[in-house]
Enzyme design. Structure first.
Site, PDB file in Angstrom:
ATOM      1  N   TYR A   1       9.847   7.194  17.238  1.00  0.00           N
ATOM      2  CA  TYR A   1       9.751   7.288  15.777  1.00  0.00           C
ATOM      3  C   TYR A   1      10.852   8.197  15.234  1.00  0.00           C
ATOM      4  CZ  TYR A   1       8.028   8.313  11.107  1.00  0.00           C
ATOM      5  OH  TYR A   1       7.932   8.466   9.745  1.00  0.00           O
TER       6      TYR A   1
ATOM      7  N   SER B   1      12.862  10.187   7.068  1.00  0.00           N
ATOM      8  CA  SER B   1      11.873  11.242   7.262  1.00  0.00           C
ATOM      9  C   SER B   1      12.554  12.483   7.816  1.00  0.00           C
ATOM     10  CB  SER B   1      10.786  10.769   8.236  1.00  0.00           C
ATOM     11  OG  SER B   1       9.979  11.847   8.674  1.00  0.00           O
TER      12      SER B   1
ATOM     13  N   ILE C   1       3.146   4.529  -0.292  1.00  0.00           N
ATOM     14  CA  ILE C   1       4.358   4.890  -1.026  1.00  0.00           C
ATOM     15  C   ILE C   1       5.023   3.655  -1.624  1.00  0.00           C
ATOM     16  CG2 ILE C   1       6.656   5.907  -0.806  1.00  0.00           C
ATOM     17  CD1 ILE C   1       5.535   7.554   1.548  1.00  0.00           C
TER      18      ILE C   1
ATOM     19  N   SER D   1       0.847  -1.193   0.000  1.00  0.00           N
ATOM     20  CA  SER D   1       0.000   0.000   0.000  1.00  0.00           C
ATOM     21  C   SER D   1       0.883   1.243   0.000  1.00  0.00           C
ATOM     22  CB  SER D   1      -0.930   0.021   1.224  1.00  0.00           C
ATOM     23  OG  SER D   1      -0.168   0.121   2.423  1.00  0.00           O
TER      24      SER D   1
ATOM     25  N   SER E   1      -0.762   8.904   3.535  1.00  0.00           N
ATOM     26  CA  SER E   1      -0.651   7.451   3.406  1.00  0.00           C
ATOM     27  C   SER E   1      -1.223   6.778   4.640  1.00  0.00           C
ATOM     28  CB  SER E   1       0.819   7.046   3.239  1.00  0.00           C
ATOM     29  OG  SER E   1       1.537   7.308   4.431  1.00  0.00           O
TER      30      SER E   1
END
Length: 376
Positions: free
Chosen positions: A197, A170, A48, A46, A232
């Site tokens: 994260y 990121s 990207i 799913s 996303s």
């Protein structure tokens, strides 16, 4: 009325600025035909990852979708074969939270696929959800699993050089601050999740930096890629149910579509002439400076050693015979550090048969061993 029109004009102008600076993504050019080349994309069922795999399939590559969910992975492979007209799109099971699953995937891939030209680490999580583990699940999925997978597949990448490793990171890495004394501690609560994260994304950038140093002169290059703000599943999956209907329209307006988010990873995978930029961080299809913490070579080396331990790689492998070829351990061995036991790795879709001995020549004059993981 004039004030109303002025306000509307200001809002429109602000949106245009947001659109062209954040939402609109540059298009990837790069190599036109990928026929005869094999690419692995993790988390490609799913978002990207799926859009990345679609573009690669359209260019004729043999694409391996490495996904945790068999049902969703096989469905994505079917969709991509239909949409691209390329039957060389297959699914293979991979759960990055499980070291045993990573080993099983590597063993299955090396025994069935004679080539690996590009490895794209796209899979990732932004929250632990309701899962409560005895380890840092975010670091395991976003960094440790990809680290181990890269090590196990490096011999095949080297034998197919020039080849590439792309690590989807990121801009959140700028908030990361690695605490090596608590690197694998469990993550509890949303505040710890936000930090974990960011730390895992910083680990991605440091990994790309140190990997480039380790691979210098081998023909294998690596890049960290920031896809940009993307609408996303990673963004919506962990939001409270009542909040999703509210944020979906807003996300559609101010975030990129997954196709736009795929452009920078594709650029890093396909663009010719960027080999001298191995180890660098890319955003919007060009090199971008990283945070001071992401430029710390000592931290990168320390993270490398710490991750080897977390990944179950033998700490004394530097002293092993450099002429001895590395082999992944038996993937059937259970993992006390992993999430629930991984399912048996299978291949769905058209596949090559691979005859003869596997090319597992040593990459850096050091043997990589994978420890047997003790039974819980």
């Amino acid at each position: 009325m004039e004030m109303l029109l002025l306000g509307a004009g200001l809002l429109l102008g602000a949106y245009v600025l947001v659109y062209y600076n954040l939402v609109k993504a540059p298009s990837c050019g790069g190599i036109g035909s990928l026929r005869g080349r094999t690419v692995v994309v993790t988390g490609a069922n799913s978002g990207i990852g799926k859009m990345t795999a679609l573009e690669l399939a359209r260019r004729g590559a043999r694409v391996v979708l490495a996904c945790r969910s068999r049902e969703r992975g096989e469905a994505a492979a079917f969709d991509l074969r239909q949409e691209s007209g390329n039957n060389e799109v297959i699914f293979m099971a991979l759960d990055l939270a499980s070291l045993a699953s990573v080993q099983a995937f590597a063993t299955a891939f090396l025994s069935s696929e004679p080539r690996l030209d590009v490895l794209i680490h796209n899979a990732g999580i932004s929250s632990c959800g309701r899962t409560r583990e005895t380890f840092n699940l975010l670091l395991r999925v976003n960094h440790v699993g990809p680290f181990l997978l890269t090590h196990l597949l490096l011999p095949r990448l080297r034998s197919c050089a020039p080849s590439r490793v792309v690590i989807v990171s990121s801009a959140a890495h700028r908030r990361g601050r690695l605490d090596f004394t608590r690197l694998d501690c469990p993550v509890v609560g949303w505040q710890q999740e936000l930090r974990a994260y960011a730390d895992s994304k910083l680990a991605n950038v440091l990994f790309a930096r140190e990997l480039a140093t380790q691979l210098e002169g081998t023909g294998v290059t690596c890049y960290a890629a920031h896809p940009g703000p993307v609408n996303s599943e990673l963004f919506l999956r962990h939001l409270p149910g009542w909040l999703r209907p509210i944020l979906r329209p807003l996300a559609w307006l101010v975030l990129r579509a997954p196709q736009g988010g795929a452009q920078t990873p594709l650029y890093c995978a396909l663009q010719e002439g960027i080999e001298p930029l191995s180890g660098r961080y890319f955003a919007n299809c060009h090199v971008e400076e990283v945070s001071p913490a992401a430029r710390d070579d000592q931290a990168a080396q320390r993270l490398w050693k710490a991750t080897k331990k977390l990944a179950g790689l033998a700490p004394g492998d530097d002293d092993d015979d450099p002429d001895e070829e590395p082999e992944p351990e038996d993937p059937r061995a259970p993992s006390s550090q992993s999430a629930p036991s991984p399912e048996k790795t299978t291949v769905s879709g058209p596949s090559h048969s691979y005859q003869g001995s596997q090319d597992l020549s040593k990459l850096t004059q050091r043997r990589i061993q994978v420890k047997d993981e003790p039974t819980p």
